[in-house]
Write an enzyme that holds these catalytic residues in place. Structure first.
Site, PDB file in Angstrom:
ATOM      1  N   CYS A 106      25.860  14.487   8.819  1.00  0.00           N
ATOM      2  CA  CYS A 106      25.215  15.776   8.678  1.00  0.00           C
ATOM      3  C   CYS A 106      23.795  15.692   9.227  1.00  0.00           C
ATOM      4  O   CYS A 106      23.105  14.705   9.041  1.00  0.00           O
ATOM      5  CB  CYS A 106      25.133  16.282   7.236  1.00  0.00           C
ATOM      6  SG  CYS A 106      26.723  16.471   6.454  1.00  0.00           S
ATOM      7  N   ARG A 124      25.753  13.665  14.556  1.00  0.00           N
ATOM      8  CA  ARG A 124      25.850  13.265  13.150  1.00  0.00           C
ATOM      9  C   ARG A 124      27.032  13.893  12.439  1.00  0.00           C
ATOM     10  O   ARG A 124      27.352  13.521  11.310  1.00  0.00           O
ATOM     11  CB  ARG A 124      24.566  13.646  12.408  1.00  0.00           C
ATOM     12  CG  ARG A 124      23.328  12.985  12.972  1.00  0.00           C
ATOM     13  CD  ARG A 124      22.107  13.511  12.289  1.00  0.00           C
ATOM     14  NE  ARG A 124      21.964  12.949  10.963  1.00  0.00           N
ATOM     15  CZ  ARG A 124      21.238  11.884  10.671  1.00  0.00           C
ATOM     16  NH1 ARG A 124      20.588  11.260  11.624  1.00  0.00           N
ATOM     17  NH2 ARG A 124      21.151  11.432   9.451  1.00  0.00           N
ATOM     18  N   TRP A 126      29.252  16.842   8.566  1.00  0.00           N
ATOM     19  CA  TRP A 126      30.362  15.891   8.529  1.00  0.00           C
ATOM     20  C   TRP A 126      30.879  15.968   7.094  1.00  0.00           C
ATOM     21  O   TRP A 126      30.173  15.621   6.147  1.00  0.00           O
ATOM     22  CB  TRP A 126      29.882  14.486   8.859  1.00  0.00           C
ATOM     23  CG  TRP A 126      31.007  13.507   8.958  1.00  0.00           C
ATOM     24  CD1 TRP A 126      31.852  13.321  10.011  1.00  0.00           C
ATOM     25  CD2 TRP A 126      31.408  12.568   7.960  1.00  0.00           C
ATOM     26  NE1 TRP A 126      32.759  12.334   9.728  1.00  0.00           N
ATOM     27  CE2 TRP A 126      32.516  11.857   8.479  1.00  0.00           C
ATOM     28  CE3 TRP A 126      30.963  12.263   6.673  1.00  0.00           C
ATOM     29  CZ2 TRP A 126      33.171  10.854   7.768  1.00  0.00           C
ATOM     30  CZ3 TRP A 126      31.621  11.270   5.964  1.00  0.00           C
ATOM     31  CH2 TRP A 126      32.710  10.572   6.511  1.00  0.00           C
ATOM     32  N   ASN A 157      22.056  16.715   3.526  1.00  0.00           N
ATOM     33  CA  ASN A 157      22.740  15.567   4.113  1.00  0.00           C
ATOM     34  C   ASN A 157      22.806  14.499   3.043  1.00  0.00           C
ATOM     35  O   ASN A 157      21.781  14.141   2.473  1.00  0.00           O
ATOM     36  CB  ASN A 157      21.930  15.070   5.326  1.00  0.00           C
ATOM     37  CG  ASN A 157      22.371  13.696   5.789  1.00  0.00           C
ATOM     38  OD1 ASN A 157      23.531  13.328   5.653  1.00  0.00           O
ATOM     39  ND2 ASN A 157      21.446  12.929   6.345  1.00  0.00           N
ATOM     40  N   GLY A 158      24.015  13.989   2.736  1.00  0.00           N
ATOM     41  CA  GLY A 158      24.139  12.957   1.706  1.00  0.00           C
ATOM     42  C   GLY A 158      25.149  13.376   0.658  1.00  0.00           C
ATOM     43  O   GLY A 158      25.953  14.279   0.888  1.00  0.00           O
ATOM     44  N   GLU A 216      36.491  -5.582  18.591  1.00  0.00           N
ATOM     45  CA  GLU A 216      35.698  -4.477  19.134  1.00  0.00           C
ATOM     46  C   GLU A 216      36.557  -3.621  20.076  1.00  0.00           C
ATOM     47  O   GLU A 216      36.482  -2.389  20.056  1.00  0.00           O
ATOM     48  CB  GLU A 216      34.462  -5.046  19.851  1.00  0.00           C
ATOM     49  CG  GLU A 216      33.629  -4.067  20.657  1.00  0.00           C
ATOM     50  CD  GLU A 216      32.991  -2.948  19.837  1.00  0.00           C
ATOM     51  OE1 GLU A 216      33.155  -2.909  18.626  1.00  0.00           O
ATOM     52  OE2 GLU A 216      32.330  -2.089  20.457  1.00  0.00           O
ATOM     53  N   LYS A 242      37.272   0.334  19.483  1.00  0.00           N
ATOM     54  CA  LYS A 242      36.945   1.353  20.501  1.00  0.00           C
ATOM     55  C   LYS A 242      38.173   2.192  20.829  1.00  0.00           C
ATOM     56  O   LYS A 242      38.092   3.409  20.929  1.00  0.00           O
ATOM     57  CB  LYS A 242      36.444   0.713  21.812  1.00  0.00           C
ATOM     58  CG  LYS A 242      35.080   0.107  21.832  1.00  0.00           C
ATOM     59  CD  LYS A 242      33.948   1.081  21.858  1.00  0.00           C
ATOM     60  CE  LYS A 242      33.440   1.337  20.467  1.00  0.00           C
ATOM     61  NZ  LYS A 242      32.405   0.453  19.989  1.00  0.00           N
ATOM     62  N   GLU A 258      39.166   4.518  17.937  1.00  0.00           N
ATOM     63  CA  GLU A 258      38.133   5.524  17.713  1.00  0.00           C
ATOM     64  C   GLU A 258      38.251   6.718  18.675  1.00  0.00           C
ATOM     65  O   GLU A 258      38.160   7.858  18.249  1.00  0.00           O
ATOM     66  CB  GLU A 258      36.788   4.827  17.930  1.00  0.00           C
ATOM     67  CG  GLU A 258      35.689   5.317  17.100  1.00  0.00           C
ATOM     68  CD  GLU A 258      34.425   4.486  17.281  1.00  0.00           C
ATOM     69  OE1 GLU A 258      34.328   3.611  18.165  1.00  0.00           O
ATOM     70  OE2 GLU A 258      33.496   4.740  16.510  1.00  0.00           O
ATOM     71  N   HIS A 301      51.472 -16.414  12.788  1.00  0.00           N
ATOM     72  CA  HIS A 301      51.530 -16.355  11.320  1.00  0.00           C
ATOM     73  C   HIS A 301      51.929 -14.968  10.824  1.00  0.00           C
ATOM     74  O   HIS A 301      51.730 -14.646   9.662  1.00  0.00           O
ATOM     75  CB  HIS A 301      50.192 -16.774  10.728  1.00  0.00           C
ATOM     76  CG  HIS A 301      49.840 -18.193  11.055  1.00  0.00           C
ATOM     77  ND1 HIS A 301      50.504 -19.269  10.515  1.00  0.00           N
ATOM     78  CD2 HIS A 301      48.928 -18.708  11.911  1.00  0.00           C
ATOM     79  CE1 HIS A 301      49.997 -20.388  11.004  1.00  0.00           C
ATOM     80  NE2 HIS A 301      49.042 -20.068  11.871  1.00  0.00           N
ATOM     81  N   LYS A 333      28.264   9.874  14.272  1.00  0.00           N
ATOM     82  CA  LYS A 333      27.535   8.733  14.830  1.00  0.00           C
ATOM     83  C   LYS A 333      26.812   7.932  13.752  1.00  0.00           C
ATOM     84  O   LYS A 333      26.831   6.721  13.752  1.00  0.00           O
ATOM     85  CB  LYS A 333      26.530   9.256  15.858  1.00  0.00           C
ATOM     86  CG  LYS A 333      25.734   8.187  16.557  1.00  0.00           C
ATOM     87  CD  LYS A 333      26.589   7.440  17.543  1.00  0.00           C
ATOM     88  CE  LYS A 333      25.831   6.328  18.233  1.00  0.00           C
ATOM     89  NZ  LYS A 333      26.780   5.370  18.837  1.00  0.00           N
TER      90      LYS A 333
HETATM   91  O1  M6R Z   1      24.326   2.709  13.340  1.00  0.00           O
HETATM   92  P1  M6R Z   1      25.118   1.492  12.968  1.00  0.00           P
HETATM   93  O2  M6R Z   1      25.122   0.459  14.038  1.00  0.00           O
HETATM   94  O3  M6R Z   1      24.720   0.915  11.638  1.00  0.00           O
HETATM   95  O4  M6R Z   1      26.611   2.010  12.827  1.00  0.00           O
HETATM   96  C1  M6R Z   1      27.625   1.155  12.368  1.00  0.00           C
HETATM   97  C2  M6R Z   1      28.985   1.752  12.627  1.00  0.00           C
HETATM   98  O5  M6R Z   1      29.118   2.987  11.975  1.00  0.00           O
HETATM   99  C3  M6R Z   1      29.240   1.965  14.119  1.00  0.00           C
HETATM  100  O6  M6R Z   1      29.101   0.780  14.836  1.00  0.00           O
HETATM  101  C4  M6R Z   1      30.655   2.522  14.358  1.00  0.00           C
HETATM  102  O7  M6R Z   1      31.610   1.578  13.992  1.00  0.00           O
HETATM  103  C5  M6R Z   1      30.791   2.934  15.822  1.00  0.00           C
HETATM  104  N1  M6R Z   1      31.233   4.295  15.874  1.00  0.00           N
HETATM  105  C6  M6R Z   1      31.716   2.083  16.602  1.00  0.00           C
HETATM  106  O8  M6R Z   1      31.841   2.498  17.913  1.00  0.00           O
END
Ligand code: M6R
Length: 605
Positions: A2, A27, A74, A98-99, A478, A482, A485, A501, A600
């Site tokens: 948010c 956000r 959000w 926000n929160g 990673e 990606k 996501e 395993h 984000k």
């Molecule tokens: O702002 P931050 O690096 O603390 O964020 C951590 C994660 O929320 C962030 O890396 C998230 O996993 C990304 N969307 C991955 O691409």
């Protein structure tokens, strides 16, 4: 999550608020709304979905007024709907938030017994109903806001706007970021300075527990004990606040392309050319550290996972890793000679910030690696190391990951030198390899056309498996993150040796298996695991260098990477991980920069 904005302007503020919300849309984008006070009357417009929907409404039903607040959401409590969208209004007051208000159920019940009914499912509505209730009982807006804040538990940033008050916004910060912008006879507030970049470069960051009364002539700021206080005004570099795609189709594309320059900048900052023994910020010393504890979330956590190998290998330092949301709930054993290191792009991730606060009293030093130097995590660390990546807007973290790796690698080398674990010659040799990373990353970006072709194949898959060993294991994680996501394809990552395993049961003719395997000391082992997949008709895509591809024999789908020194392999192999996700998402037509359900900056626990 948010984003909130407020403007006390000298002209119509809706367009300004809308523009600021655009900068905060990263956000959250479940809904958006604006409230203004015009000729004393409070009014609002709200829309579900992205800001463009709010813009359509504003075209047909403009919202006049020189005082206003805005929100991009959000969803936490209550799904995306107009009723749940902010601003929330009750009687003479509107609120953006926000929160999370953790005691909202109790508050709601209490207000219910007073005959107050609710029109949304949100925790936020309790704030506005409380404030309205206090106004009805004869309190002034300031008294009502103050009394309301005292009743709230949880982490939040919020702003109140009152009917009849065209020169007042009251805002508060507890746990979530909030800053005030100073204009010429105007005042602003926003979740971050980037939101306000078109309006001002003069920013005051509120401290934890602060609340403030804004008027066009300035801000009266109070601390958590309600004592009036001064917080400094800082000038931000507006160049760093620029958020445009610079001709790229997506922010993610732009941010991937920026990586060579970003890595160069990060390196230049910490270890300029010719500096054989670059100094780290004062006070940062690993010589007496007996254990390094690294904590982060998501992609930043995978950067820590890579760095664990480096700190162990180059500094002989025992490392413990944890996901921030687990760390403080498992009674971690912390000692007075430990260093705790927190990694975060935004510097506002609620779980990471909470973990930092949990560790701080028990360890020797708290260090952070962040992208936003004015963020809460940076400000609460004894030493904060910026990665100098510039604003990252795409929800999928790309340039921040490689820049985090670059800074962490340098930190590990420096720790090795400080601890006498690396000789000055060995240090200089690794440092010069690290300096070569930007060039190799540029070469990896040049493989985009081949990756596009491979991604077409992947875009048909229901599941994808990523494999790697050693530092390539976190890279596999990673890559899987990606892909999930932004393409919504289910992906899993395993340490290649773990395959036998259990996960090998998943292998069939439909399952693409992406193997990250530079020709290093572990190559033969990974190649054997890859053969186990091929023997079961799995569809392997091997990502390796010339030597690795030659040694692997007949693997039909392959991507040739440049041959790189071991220390920078994770930085360079991050590029195909990103491009694979990006092009697979393009093939599937998903929203690359704003994937569903995500935001984000994750400022809720
Ligand atoms: O702002 P931050 O690096 O603390 O964020 C951590 C994660 O929320 C962030 O890396 C998230 O996993 C990304 N969307 C991955 O691409």
């Amino acid at each position: 999550m948010c984003g909130i904005v407020g403007v006390l302007g000298n002209h119509e503020v809706s367009p300004q608020i809308f523009d600021a919300l655009k900068r905060l849309e990263y956000r959250g984008y479940d809904s958006a709304g604006i409230a203004t006070v015009n000729r004393g009357k409070l009014d609002l417009r709200r829309a579900v979905g992205k800001l463009i929907n709010l813009s359509d409404i504003l075209v047909h039903e403009p919202l006049p007024g020189r005082a206003g607040i805005g929100h991009t959401r959000w969803a936490t409590h209550g799904g995306p709907s107009v009723a749940n969208a902010h601003p929330h209004r009750a009687g003479r007051v509107a609120v953006v938030h926000n929160g999370i208000i953790e005691n909202f159920r109790a508050l709601r019940e209490g207000l219910g017994t007073e005959g107050i009914s609710f029109s949304s499912e949100t925790d936020t509505e309790t704030i506005v109903q409380l404030a309205s209730h206090y106004l009805e009982r004869g309190m002034t807006p300031v008294e009502a806001a103050r009394a309301t804040l005292k009743r709230l538990d949880g982490a939040f940033a919020l702003a109140f706007l009152f009917e009849g008050e065209e020169d007042m916004i009251i805002c508060a910060r507890r746990g979530s970021p909030l800053c005030i912008g100073h204009g010429e006879g105007e005042m602003y507030l926003g979740s971050d300075a980037i939101a306000l970049a078109e309006m001002t470069d003069r920013i005051t960051y509120l401290e934890e527990g602060d609340w403030a009364i804004l008027s066009r002539s300035g801000a009266m700021i109070f601390d958590a004990e309600d004592s009036q206080t001064n917080r400094p005004v800082t000038r931000i570099n507006l160049e760093n606040a620029k958020v445009d795609k610079s001709g790229h189709r997506h922010f993610m594309a732009k941010e991937m392309a920026e990586q060579p320059r970003v890595l160069q900048a990060a390196m230049g900052h910490y270890a300029g050319v010719g500096e054989d023994n670059p100094a780290l910020p004062e006070g940062l010393d690993f010589s007496a550290t007996d254990r390094l504890i690294m904590v982060a979330c998501g992609t930043a956590y995978y950067a820590c996972q890579v760095a664990k190998y480096w700190f162990e290998k180059y500094a002989g330092l025992p490392v413990e890793l944890d996901i921030a949301s687990e760390f403080r709930y498992r009674d971690p054993v912390l000692g007075p000679a430990n260093t705790a290191l927190f990694v975060s792009q935004s510097g506002e991730t609620a779980d990471t910030l909470a973990a930092l606060r949990h560790a701080r009293p028990h360890v020797a030093q708290v260090v952070s690696v962040i992208n936003v130097p004015t963020s809460s995590i940076a400000r609460e660390s004894a030493v904060a190391l910026p990665i100098h990546a510039g604003p990252e807007i795409g929800v999928a973290s790309t340039k921040a990951f490689t820049a985090q790796l670059q800074v962490l690698a340098l930190l590990a080398l420096k720790a090795g030198l400080q601890r006498g674990y690396l000789t000055p010659d060995a240090f200089a040799a690794r440092l010069s390899e690290l300096r070569a990373a930007p060039g190799f990353v540029a070469q990896a970006l040049d493989r985009e056309e081949e990756i596009k072709r491979l991604s077409e194949l992947l875009s048909q898959a229901r599941d994808v498996l990523f494999l790697g060993r050693g530092v390539m294991y976190p890279l596999a994680l990673e890559g899987a993150l990606k892909l999930k996501e932004i393409s919504y394809i289910h992906a899993e990552a395993y340490a290649a040796g773990e395959l036998k395993h259990g996960p090998i049961a998943l292998v069939d003719t439909d399952l693409p298996v992406i193997v990250f395997a530079p020709h290093d000391a572990l190559f033969e082992k990974t190649a054997s695991n890859m053969q186990e997949v091929l023997a079961r008709q799995g569809k392997v895509i091997l990502i390796s260098d010339a030597q690795g591809l030659a040694a692997a024999g007949d693997v039909p789908d392959r991507l040739m990477m440049p041959t790189v020194p071991e220390i920078i392999a994770p930085i360079v192999y991050a590029v195909p991980a990103q491009l694979i996700a990006y092009h697979t998402a393009l093939h599937r037509g998903t929203d690359v920069d704003q994937p569903r359900n995500l935001a984000k900056s994750v400022t809720v626990e």
